[in-house]
Design a protein around this motif. Structure first.
Motif, mmCIF file in Angstrom:
data_model
loop_
_atom_site.group_PDB
_atom_site.id
_atom_site.type_symbol
_atom_site.label_atom_id
_atom_site.label_comp_id
_atom_site.label_asym_id
_atom_site.label_seq_id
_atom_site.Cartn_x
_atom_site.Cartn_y
_atom_site.Cartn_z
ATOM 1 N N GLN A 127 -10.344 10.546 26.224
ATOM 2 C CA GLN A 127 -9.144 9.860 25.774
ATOM 3 C C GLN A 127 -7.956 10.794 25.572
ATOM 4 O O GLN A 127 -6.857 10.343 25.250
ATOM 5 N N ASP A 128 -8.176 12.082 25.762
ATOM 6 C CA ASP A 128 -7.104 13.066 25.597
ATOM 7 C C ASP A 128 -6.405 13.276 26.933
ATOM 8 O O ASP A 128 -7.005 13.801 27.876
ATOM 9 N N PRO A 129 -5.137 12.887 27.056
ATOM 10 C CA PRO A 129 -4.447 13.018 28.351
ATOM 11 C C PRO A 129 -4.226 14.452 28.792
ATOM 12 O O PRO A 129 -3.841 14.694 29.934
ATOM 13 N N THR A 130 -4.482 15.427 27.905
ATOM 14 C CA THR A 130 -4.345 16.833 28.291
ATOM 15 C C THR A 130 -5.665 17.448 28.727
ATOM 16 O O THR A 130 -5.720 18.619 29.085
ATOM 17 N N SER A 131 -6.757 16.672 28.713
ATOM 18 C CA SER A 131 -8.090 17.229 28.968
ATOM 19 C C SER A 131 -8.387 17.451 30.439
ATOM 20 O O SER A 131 -9.308 18.181 30.787
ATOM 21 N N GLY A 132 -7.642 16.799 31.292
ATOM 22 C CA GLY A 132 -7.923 16.895 32.723
ATOM 23 C C GLY A 132 -8.939 15.884 33.211
ATOM 24 O O GLY A 132 -9.238 15.822 34.407
ATOM 25 N N ILE A 133 -9.500 15.081 32.294
ATOM 26 C CA ILE A 133 -10.494 14.088 32.694
ATOM 27 C C ILE A 133 -10.128 12.689 32.217
ATOM 28 O O ILE A 133 -10.933 11.774 32.289
ATOM 29 N N HIS A 134 -8.895 12.510 31.765
ATOM 30 C CA HIS A 134 -8.536 11.241 31.130
ATOM 31 C C HIS A 134 -8.473 10.072 32.095
ATOM 32 O O HIS A 134 -8.436 8.928 31.679
ATOM 33 N N LEU A 135 -8.460 10.337 33.399
ATOM 34 C CA LEU A 135 -8.433 9.238 34.369
ATOM 35 C C LEU A 135 -9.592 8.275 34.150
ATOM 36 O O LEU A 135 -9.465 7.072 34.348
ATOM 37 N N ALA A 136 -10.733 8.812 33.746
ATOM 38 C CA ALA A 136 -11.925 7.984 33.590
ATOM 39 C C ALA A 136 -11.782 6.966 32.470
ATOM 40 O O ALA A 136 -12.480 5.952 32.456
ATOM 41 N N SER A 137 -10.897 7.207 31.505
ATOM 42 C CA SER A 137 -10.811 6.316 30.350
ATOM 43 C C SER A 137 -9.809 5.187 30.537
ATOM 44 O O SER A 137 -9.695 4.321 29.685
ATOM 45 N N ALA A 340 -15.175 18.674 42.589
ATOM 46 C CA ALA A 340 -14.941 18.516 41.156
ATOM 47 C C ALA A 340 -14.288 19.732 40.510
ATOM 48 O O ALA A 340 -14.152 19.778 39.299
ATOM 49 N N THR A 341 -13.900 20.717 41.313
ATOM 50 C CA THR A 341 -13.231 21.893 40.771
ATOM 51 C C THR A 341 -12.152 22.351 41.744
ATOM 52 O O THR A 341 -12.319 22.245 42.968
ATOM 53 N N ASN A 342 -11.057 22.866 41.196
ATOM 54 C CA ASN A 342 -10.005 23.448 42.033
ATOM 55 C C ASN A 342 -10.301 24.898 42.393
ATOM 56 O O ASN A 342 -9.579 25.492 43.199
ATOM 57 N N VAL A 343 -11.355 25.455 41.810
ATOM 58 C CA VAL A 343 -11.731 26.836 42.138
ATOM 59 C C VAL A 343 -12.288 26.861 43.559
ATOM 60 O O VAL A 343 -13.134 26.038 43.932
ATOM 61 N N GLY A 373 -16.397 13.317 48.899
ATOM 62 C CA GLY A 373 -15.142 13.334 49.633
ATOM 63 C C GLY A 373 -14.100 14.178 48.924
ATOM 64 O O GLY A 373 -14.006 14.170 47.700
ATOM 65 N N LEU A 374 -13.300 14.907 49.692
ATOM 66 C CA LEU A 374 -12.258 15.757 49.119
ATOM 67 C C LEU A 374 -10.926 15.019 49.023
ATOM 68 O O LEU A 374 -10.091 15.362 48.189
ATOM 69 N N GLY A 375 -10.723 14.024 49.874
ATOM 70 C CA GLY A 375 -9.462 13.294 49.867
ATOM 71 C C GLY A 375 -9.272 12.501 48.596
ATOM 72 O O GLY A 375 -10.154 11.746 48.194
ATOM 73 N N GLY A 376 -8.132 12.689 47.929
ATOM 74 C CA GLY A 376 -7.851 11.971 46.694
ATOM 75 C C GLY A 376 -8.446 12.619 45.468
ATOM 76 O O GLY A 376 -8.231 12.139 44.355
ATOM 77 N N ARG A 377 -9.211 13.704 45.651
ATOM 78 C CA ARG A 377 -9.870 14.360 44.511
ATOM 79 C C ARG A 377 -9.318 15.751 44.234
ATOM 80 O O ARG A 377 -9.256 16.171 43.085
ATOM 81 N N VAL A 378 -8.969 16.498 45.278
ATOM 82 C CA VAL A 378 -8.325 17.804 45.100
ATOM 83 C C VAL A 378 -7.113 17.853 46.018
ATOM 84 O O VAL A 378 -6.996 17.076 46.974
ATOM 85 N N HIS A 379 -6.202 18.765 45.730
ATOM 86 C CA HIS A 379 -4.983 18.898 46.511
ATOM 87 C C HIS A 379 -5.312 19.228 47.966
ATOM 88 O O HIS A 379 -6.291 19.934 48.252
ATOM 89 N N SER A 380 -4.486 18.748 48.860
ATOM 90 C CA SER A 380 -4.729 18.933 50.293
ATOM 91 C C SER A 380 -4.925 20.400 50.663
ATOM 92 O O SER A 380 -5.846 20.741 51.421
ATOM 93 N N GLN A 381 -4.089 21.272 50.141
ATOM 94 C CA GLN A 381 -4.201 22.693 50.483
ATOM 95 C C GLN A 381 -5.542 23.257 50.039
ATOM 96 O O GLN A 381 -6.177 24.042 50.760
#
Length: 401
Positions: A127-137, A340-343, A373-381
């Protein structure tokens, strides 16, 4: 003799600006089906060329035929069904609560609109919009639902996608057999509310019958069909209360029987089955392990098994293949880079992950892939850089054999 470990990915790739705009224009009525088909064909040609230039062994259309209008979109892999099947509607939460079909006594009911147990356990973070996972809520403003008889109406759309991919493959000098298209499983499609059929199982079988037409259109063109089936593993976390394992396996077995009906008469060598635990970025603390699902996945009439193996919640499960024998006619498509990671995974790490599976089942029975799938989950680059690491890691792993 040298060994070359093959590579692929799970399906969704970042959509181009031109394609997202064409989808938006089509949805708004400003671009007709023929105009959209022209854009899909042109953009598919480019995304196939780019995959081929990277050196991927099995390529696809990037799921460019599954509409996406935003850069971040977790649902295009299944929401495309609203463009290809009759009997679907969106309801308000009030309408949904008033009209949902009951579940027979003694049967598990999958409440697809309930909060997952992981979301409840980590409610503060979600529920924290700064957590990076708030889309799920974020609660859905509408409820997708089956409100009428299901039938396939996507003949023109799937023909467009088949034509775009086969044309693009010819342009890069690749056989049709190197290409795959994705389609949702009956069970995954049936996770939306049932407001029409007698019960949940009847809805699953109706989906199977309707989806069969799409499966046939893809395989009869000589392409490989990937069944997107997060339902097998991910549904576990969608029950409000953790279900009994026996009841859950019975629940899943019915869905696999329906899928096999939809696949009847299709060569299993043309089918790969994708299992995952969902694409949202979060703890996944209540995920079900892979081991209880292996025999169920083996029941599917598909020679390829695709699954998450770079996901840090499931990476350790590669060891299952040291003790569980892979059926002789099957091969593994493990994820070795994560959505699930930008690393960006180092190619040496990717090679290590590939080598684990290659030593367990043989390098000729491993096709290195992405987790999901990578589309829509991480940046294109980042997405394309991950695919480069995948190919380079497979090259390194091949040298070790």
């Amino acid at each position: 003799m040298s060994t070359t470990i093959r590579t692929t990915h799970v399906g969704s790739l970042p959509r181009s600006d031109a394609l997202r705009q064409a989808n938006a224009d089509h949805a708004a009525g400003g671009l007709d089906a023929a105009g959209l088909a022209q854009v899909v064909q042109a953009e598919t040609a480019e995304v196939v060329r780019r995959q081929a230039d990277l050196g991927l062994s099995a390529v696809n259309d990037g799921e460019y035929g599954h509409a996406m209008t935003e850069k971040v979109d977790y649902g295009a892999w299944w929401f495309y069904t609203f463009e290809r099947f009759s009997g679907l509607s969106v309801l308000s939460p009030e309408e949904a609560a008033a009209s949902r079909r009951p579940t027979p006594a003694g049967k598990l009911e999958l409440d697809a609109m309930s909060d997952r147990r992981d979301w409840v356990a980590f409610a503060e973070a979600y529920q924290d919009p700064t957590s990076g996972i708030h889309l799920a809520s974020a609660p859905p403003p509408v409820v997708p639902a089956v409100t009428g008889e299901l039938s396939y109406t996507g003949q023109d759309a799937v023909a467009r996608d088949v034509a775009a991919l086969t044309s693009a493959l010819r342009a890069v000098g690749r056989p049709v057999s190197d290409g795959f298209l994705t389609a949702v499983s009956p069970a995954a499609a049936a996770r939306i509310g049932n407001y029409y059929y007698e019960d949940d199982e009847a809805a699953v079988w109706a989906w199977a019958q309707a989806l069969r037409e799409e499966y046939l259109a893809i395989t009869e063109a000589g392409l490989t069909l990937q069944i997107d089936a997060p339902d097998l593993a991910e549904s576990w976390d969608q029950f409000v209360t953790e279900p009994d394992m026996g009841a859950y396996r019975d629940f899943s077995r019915v869905r696999i029987e329906a899928l096999n009906h939809a696949l009847s008469g299709i060569d299993p060598s043309q089918v790969r089955y994708h299992v995952c635990w969902g694409s949202w970025h979060g703890p996944h603390s209540t995920d079900l392990g892979l081991e209880p699902l292996l025999d169920l996945a083996a029941m599917v009439s598909a020679h390829g098994l695709s699954f998450e193996a770079a996901n840090v919640r499931h990476e350790h499960e590669w060891k299952l293949w040291l003790v569980h024998e892979l059926p002789e006619d099957r091969y593994l498509i493990p994820g070795v880079v994560s959505h699930a990671t930008n690393v960006l995974e180092h190619p040496e790490l990717v090679a290590d992950r590939i080598e684990r599976f290659a030593r367990a089942v043989g390098p000729d029975r491993v096709v290195a892939s992405t987790d999901c799938g990578l589309g829509g989950r991480v940046h294109s680059q980042i997405a394309w850089a991950k695919l480069e690491s995948l190919v380079e890691g497979a090259r390194l792993a091949s040298e070790r054999f």
